[in-house]
Design a protein around this motif. Structure first.
Motif, short mmCIF file in Angstrom:
data_model
loop_
_atom_site.label_atom_id
_atom_site.label_comp_id
_atom_site.label_asym_id
_atom_site.label_seq_id
_atom_site.Cartn_x
_atom_site.Cartn_y
_atom_site.Cartn_z
N THR A 204 0.83 -1.21 0.00
CA THR A 204 0.00 0.00 0.00
C THR A 204 0.86 1.26 0.00
N ILE A 205 1.95 1.25 0.76
CA ILE A 205 2.86 2.39 0.80
C ILE A 205 3.49 2.60 -0.58
N LEU A 206 3.98 1.52 -1.19
CA LEU A 206 4.58 1.61 -2.53
C LEU A 206 3.56 2.11 -3.55
N PHE A 207 2.32 1.66 -3.42
CA PHE A 207 1.26 2.12 -4.33
C PHE A 207 1.06 3.63 -4.16
N SER A 208 1.04 4.10 -2.90
CA SER A 208 0.85 5.53 -2.62
C SER A 208 1.98 6.36 -3.23
N LEU A 209 3.16 5.76 -3.34
CA LEU A 209 4.32 6.45 -3.92
C LEU A 209 4.37 6.34 -5.44
N GLY A 210 3.37 5.66 -6.02
CA GLY A 210 3.34 5.50 -7.47
C GLY A 210 4.24 4.41 -8.00
N ARG A 211 4.74 3.55 -7.11
CA ARG A 211 5.64 2.46 -7.51
C ARG A 211 4.80 1.18 -7.69
N TYR A 212 4.00 1.20 -8.77
CA TYR A 212 2.94 0.22 -8.93
C TYR A 212 3.44 -1.21 -9.16
N GLU A 214 6.28 -2.58 -8.05
CA GLU A 214 6.74 -3.11 -6.76
C GLU A 214 5.54 -3.42 -5.85
N ALA A 215 4.55 -2.56 -5.90
CA ALA A 215 3.34 -2.79 -5.11
C ALA A 215 2.67 -4.08 -5.54
N ARG A 216 2.63 -4.30 -6.87
CA ARG A 216 2.00 -5.53 -7.39
C ARG A 216 2.66 -6.78 -6.80
N VAL A 217 3.98 -6.78 -6.78
CA VAL A 217 4.71 -7.94 -6.25
C VAL A 217 4.33 -8.20 -4.78
N HIS A 218 4.25 -7.14 -3.99
CA HIS A 218 3.88 -7.27 -2.58
C HIS A 218 2.43 -7.77 -2.42
N PHE A 219 1.53 -7.24 -3.24
CA PHE A 219 0.13 -7.64 -3.13
C PHE A 219 -0.05 -9.10 -3.55
N GLU A 220 0.72 -9.56 -4.54
CA GLU A 220 0.63 -10.97 -4.94
C GLU A 220 1.09 -11.88 -3.81
N ARG A 221 2.17 -11.49 -3.13
CA ARG A 221 2.65 -12.29 -2.00
C ARG A 221 1.66 -12.25 -0.85
N ASN A 222 1.06 -11.09 -0.62
CA ASN A 222 0.03 -10.94 0.42
C ASN A 222 -1.14 -11.87 0.13
N LEU A 223 -1.57 -11.92 -1.12
CA LEU A 223 -2.68 -12.78 -1.52
C LEU A 223 -2.32 -14.26 -1.34
N LEU A 242 -4.45 -5.88 -5.30
CA LEU A 242 -3.77 -6.35 -6.51
C LEU A 242 -4.50 -5.85 -7.75
N GLY A 243 -5.82 -5.86 -7.70
CA GLY A 243 -6.60 -5.33 -8.82
C GLY A 243 -6.32 -3.86 -9.07
N ALA A 244 -6.21 -3.08 -7.98
CA ALA A 244 -5.92 -1.65 -8.12
C ALA A 244 -4.54 -1.43 -8.73
N ALA A 245 -3.55 -2.26 -8.31
CA ALA A 245 -2.20 -2.13 -8.85
C ALA A 245 -2.17 -2.46 -10.34
N LEU A 246 -2.86 -3.53 -10.72
CA LEU A 246 -2.90 -3.91 -12.14
C LEU A 246 -3.61 -2.85 -12.98
#
Length: 321
Positions: A204-212, A214-223, A242-246
């Motif tokens: 979520t932090i990476l997503f907020s920084l626009g680093r989509y 990297e955020a995707r990788v974290h969300f996939e692991r979270n899932l 993950l949907g928001a990142a994609l």
């Protein structure tokens, strides 16, 4: 019922959970609260496993309202359990009432650990109701008390809620530091559910920084972690994130499929906050591919849920969208 199933001679945890619910309710309604308590934990666990939150909260309220039945630490624990169910249901005003009683009880008991537990969840609630600075202060107070008591699990949970407050306040570097510490503590404790949430918070932090990416990788692991341990609320959140990142990466069809899965799961388990957030994300994704009428309908639905659960900060953003 008790005779028929041999309940009086059995460990309640080994009985059919539905029977424990029935016995607990009958004894409470018959003014035999002490006998009801024998079946309470098994009954509540059964309702929680089935995501029957309305019934679980009603049963908790029956116990709390029974005269002179529950006091001290046992009452406080039940109030905090009630708060957890209300959290998923999005009943913020009822959460405030439950935590006010829990806080007063913790002070009366002089129990620092209990006070820290109340501060920790109250901090998150304050963030969700539009007071992130006050929420952060409560989380940090809880963290300090847990550190003093040597409570590593409490420290990790307080760090986790601090991350959400810091991210809401736009203090992303601090939020990331807390998230990394939080993950390390949960890893040390072997708490997979905590690890999954910490990874999601980093995303979520990476997503907020626009680093989509990297955020995707974290969300996939979270899932992946959430699915492995059967944590369905975390799974619903991870699917939505993950949907928001994609979507942000331009992978619209994949994104909309995941967002729709998140909404379905959130509805199944009664997680109103996740349903609202993901409904809005799907609405925005539809607008992004030119399906404006469908998108607007979902954004209006998100606004309705957000107003219902009382999240003013999110409501303002949704109304602007």
């Amino acid at each position: 019922i008790e005779v028929r199933v041999g309940a009086s001679d059995a460990d309640p945890e080994e009985l059919d959970g539905a029977v424990c619910v029935e016995l607990c309710q009958h004894y409470l309604e018959g003014g035999m609260g002490a006998k009801a308590l024998r079946y309470l934990e098994a009954a509540l666990d059964h309702l929680q496993a089935g995501f029957l939150k309305d019934q679980e909260v009603r049963l908790i309220d029956q116990v709390l309202e029974a005269p002179s039945l529950l006091s001290g630490t046992a009452r406080l624990d039940l109030l905090l359990r009630k708060n957890g169910r209300l959290q998923l249901m999005g009943r913020r005003a009822d959460q405030m009432a439950a935590l006010a009683e829990a806080g007063a009880l913790a002070e009366e008991l002089g129990d620092k650990g209990a006070m820290a537990r109340v501060e920790q969840v109250l901090g998150l609630l304050l963030v969700q109701t539009g007071s992130p600075s006050e929420g952060l202060e409560r989380c940090q107070r809880s963290l300090a008390t847990c550190r003093e008591l040597g409570d590593r699990s409490g420290m990790a949970r307080s760090e986790g809620n601090s991350i959400i407050a810091l991210n809401t306040l736009g203090r992303f570097d601090e939020a990331r530091e807390h998230a990394e510490r939080c993950f390390a503590m949960f890893q040390e404790l072997g708490d997979q559910a905590g690890m999954a949430k910490a990874i999601g918070n980093l995303g979520t932090i990476l997503f907020s920084l626009g680093r989509y990416e990297e955020a995707r990788v974290h969300f996939e692991r979270n899932l992946e972690l959430s699915s492995e341990i059967g944590d369905r609320p975390s799974e619903a959140t991870a699917l939505g994130n993950l949907g928001a990142a994609l979507s942000a990466l331009g992978r619209s069809e994949e994104a909309m499929d995941l967002l729709a899965q998140s909404i379905t799961l959130a509805r199944e388990i009664g997680d109103r906050a996740t349903e609202a957030r993901t409904t809005g994300n799907l609405g925005s994704a539809l607008c992004g591919v030119g399906r404006n009428e469908e998108g607007l309908e979902l954004l209006e639905r998100q606004l309705g849920i957000t107003r219902e659960i009382g999240d003013p900060a999110v409501e303002a953003v949704v109304a602007a969208n």
